[in-house]
Scaffold this motif. Structure first.
Motif, PDB file in Angstrom:
ATOM      1  N   LEU A 190       0.816  -1.211   0.000  1.00  0.00           N
ATOM      2  CA  LEU A 190       0.000   0.000   0.000  1.00  0.00           C
ATOM      3  C   LEU A 190       0.853   1.267   0.000  1.00  0.00           C
ATOM      4  O   LEU A 190       0.322   2.372   0.091  1.00  0.00           O
ATOM      5  CB  LEU A 190      -0.916   0.013   1.232  1.00  0.00           C
ATOM      6  N   SER A 191       2.161   1.109  -0.108  1.00  0.00           N
ATOM      7  CA  SER A 191       3.078   2.237   0.052  1.00  0.00           C
ATOM      8  C   SER A 191       2.836   3.341  -0.962  1.00  0.00           C
ATOM      9  O   SER A 191       2.875   4.534  -0.617  1.00  0.00           O
ATOM     10  CB  SER A 191       4.529   1.756  -0.063  1.00  0.00           C
ATOM     11  N   GLY A 192       2.589   2.965  -2.210  1.00  0.00           N
ATOM     12  CA  GLY A 192       2.448   3.960  -3.260  1.00  0.00           C
ATOM     13  C   GLY A 192       1.190   4.794  -3.179  1.00  0.00           C
ATOM     14  O   GLY A 192       1.094   5.848  -3.809  1.00  0.00           O
ATOM     15  N   GLU A 193       0.217   4.343  -2.393  1.00  0.00           N
ATOM     16  CA  GLU A 193      -1.047   5.074  -2.299  1.00  0.00           C
ATOM     17  C   GLU A 193      -1.278   5.684  -0.927  1.00  0.00           C
ATOM     18  O   GLU A 193      -2.327   6.278  -0.675  1.00  0.00           O
ATOM     19  CB  GLU A 193      -2.209   4.133  -2.615  1.00  0.00           C
ATOM     20  N   THR A 194      -0.280   5.585  -0.044  1.00  0.00           N
ATOM     21  CA  THR A 194      -0.455   6.020   1.345  1.00  0.00           C
ATOM     22  C   THR A 194       0.558   7.093   1.724  1.00  0.00           C
ATOM     23  O   THR A 194       1.766   6.923   1.535  1.00  0.00           O
ATOM     24  CB  THR A 194      -0.291   4.837   2.312  1.00  0.00           C
ATOM     25  N   ALA A 195       0.067   8.208   2.257  1.00  0.00           N
ATOM     26  CA  ALA A 195       0.926   9.239   2.838  1.00  0.00           C
ATOM     27  C   ALA A 195       0.914   9.084   4.351  1.00  0.00           C
ATOM     28  O   ALA A 195      -0.056   8.592   4.928  1.00  0.00           O
ATOM     29  CB  ALA A 195       0.433  10.623   2.442  1.00  0.00           C
ATOM     30  N   LEU A 196       1.994   9.514   4.982  1.00  0.00           N
ATOM     31  CA  LEU A 196       2.119   9.360   6.435  1.00  0.00           C
ATOM     32  C   LEU A 196       2.663  10.652   7.039  1.00  0.00           C
ATOM     33  O   LEU A 196       3.744  11.115   6.671  1.00  0.00           O
ATOM     34  CB  LEU A 196       3.047   8.185   6.760  1.00  0.00           C
ATOM     35  N   ILE A 197       1.867  11.231   7.937  1.00  0.00           N
ATOM     36  CA  ILE A 197       2.231  12.472   8.621  1.00  0.00           C
ATOM     37  C   ILE A 197       2.345  12.182  10.108  1.00  0.00           C
ATOM     38  O   ILE A 197       1.446  11.584  10.699  1.00  0.00           O
ATOM     39  CB  ILE A 197       1.177  13.565   8.370  1.00  0.00           C
TER      40      ILE A 197
END
Length: 373
Positions: A141-148
């Protein structure tokens, strides 16, 4: 030459005046107003980090638990839905391939959060295990997930203002899912302060980042780069995979043996770790502080003064703004002897001269206890 990757928040960083540098194949913000100012903001108020370079791997299915129990040393079965824990992927020798977080979303539904530099290898390992285990679906899911990540004493109030008051009620290493927004909000942290992570779809990441900055401005929230993130985690005694812990280091050597749950059954690296547990280990990661002037950096050599044979490379070193002195972690070879005790005199060779140090207990910094975090 391969062009560096950029996170979905790159434009926000440019507009905030970020200075960029390479990290794990990405062009990442290293600092905005300066490492010292951002470090202090996190310790005293709040800082916000873009860590969208991290990897997210979904593991689901009737045999997902069995797969993860065999791949990782911590006890996944002990996780209730809504809880997470720190763990690792190990070699057969018991050494680190990567450290990671395991989130239990449901009885048969898990999320692994892995480091960017090891993401491809981690994914291959999990996929290969799934082919053997069967009844497990693995998705990157890395390519579709942002993490703040929002970290600091004011983090709970800021995050609650934006994503809902229930976030401030989370316990440490727990999380909530907001299905309507496609978000997951957790309370863990990598700075030694109260911290929250917001996993959000790429398309909503910019809006979320800007809203957090706007709503958090009155509480002192500032964007912070990887420079401050590194000095913060070092003060908190948290290991950096690929630098402090790697394929030459086991959890026992790193002082992380608490993550190894012996009663749960077999897992990759168990046999090697059991031998080390029984027979002891030559190498240990130890904390030290510099006495007087000078800063020890990665690659310098530390020697325990009354035991010249007890020596090894500095894995992390920096000036600690909160403490007002230089600190570091070193991987020392103690042979058959004991680990040097806190207070033991040592020295680090820096550019041909010896800098006086002393061994100290990790972590270097502990934040005051507060509710929730």
């Amino acid at each position: 030459m391969t062009r560096a990757l950029r996170t979905v928040l790159y434009r926000c960083h440019v507009e905030s005046g970020a200075r960029f540098g390479p990290y794990a194949g990405y062009e990442m913000p290293i600092q905005y107003q300066g490492v010292l100012a951002e470090h202090r903001a996190v310790r005293e108020r709040a800082g916000m980090f873009d860590v969208s370079h991290m990897g997210e791997i979904s593991v689901r299915g009737p045999r997902a638990l069995s797969l993860l129990q065999g791949l990782t040393p911590n006890n996944v079965d002990a996780l209730a839905p809504g809880r997470a824990h720190y763990s690792a992927l190990l070699t057969a020798r018991g050494t680190f391939i990567d450290d990671l977080l395991v989130y239990r979303l449901g009885e048969e539904d898990f999320l692994l959060v892995v480091n960017a530099a090891s993401r491809a290898r981690d994914l291959e390992l999990v996929q290969a295990a799934a082919q053997v285990e069967e009844d497990v679906r693995v998705d990157d899911l890395s390519g579709e997930t942002a993490l703040i990540a929002v970290q600091g004493p004011e983090a709970a109030g800021i995050v609650a203002d934006v994503v809902g008051s229930e976030a401030s009620e989370l316990r440490y290493y727990s999380f909530l899912q907001q299905a309507s927004e496609g978000r997951l909000v957790s309370r863990t942290g990598y700075t030694g302060e109260d911290g929250f992570e917001i996993y959000t779809p790429n398309e909503s990441a910019e809006t979320l980042w800007l809203e957090l900055l706007e709503r958090g401005g009155d509480r002192g929230l500032v964007p912070a780069g990887l420079g401050a993130r590194d000095t913060l985690r070092l003060e908190a005694g948290m290991m950096l995979c690929g630098q402090d812990i790697d394929e030459t280091t086991t959890p026992i050597e790193a002082g992380l043996s608490w993550m190894v749950k012996w009663k749960k059954g077999d897992f990759v690296g168990r046999e090697a770790l059991a031998r080390q547990r029984q027979g002891g280990c030559r190498h240990r990661l130890v904390g030290f502080e510099v006495v007087g002037r000078g800063i020890a950096r990665h690659g310098h050599r530390l020697t325990v003064s009354d035991r010249p044979g007890c020596a090894g490379p500095v894995t992390s070193g920096a000036f600690a703004p909160t403490l007002g002195r230089a600190i570091g972690i070193a991987r020392v070879d103690c042979g058959d002897g004991d680990v040097p005790e806190p207070g033991a005199a040592a020295s680090v060779e820096v550019r041909g001269r010896e800098i006086a140090c002393r061994i100290v207990k990790l972590p270097f910094y502990l934040r005051p206890k507060t509710s929730g975090g």
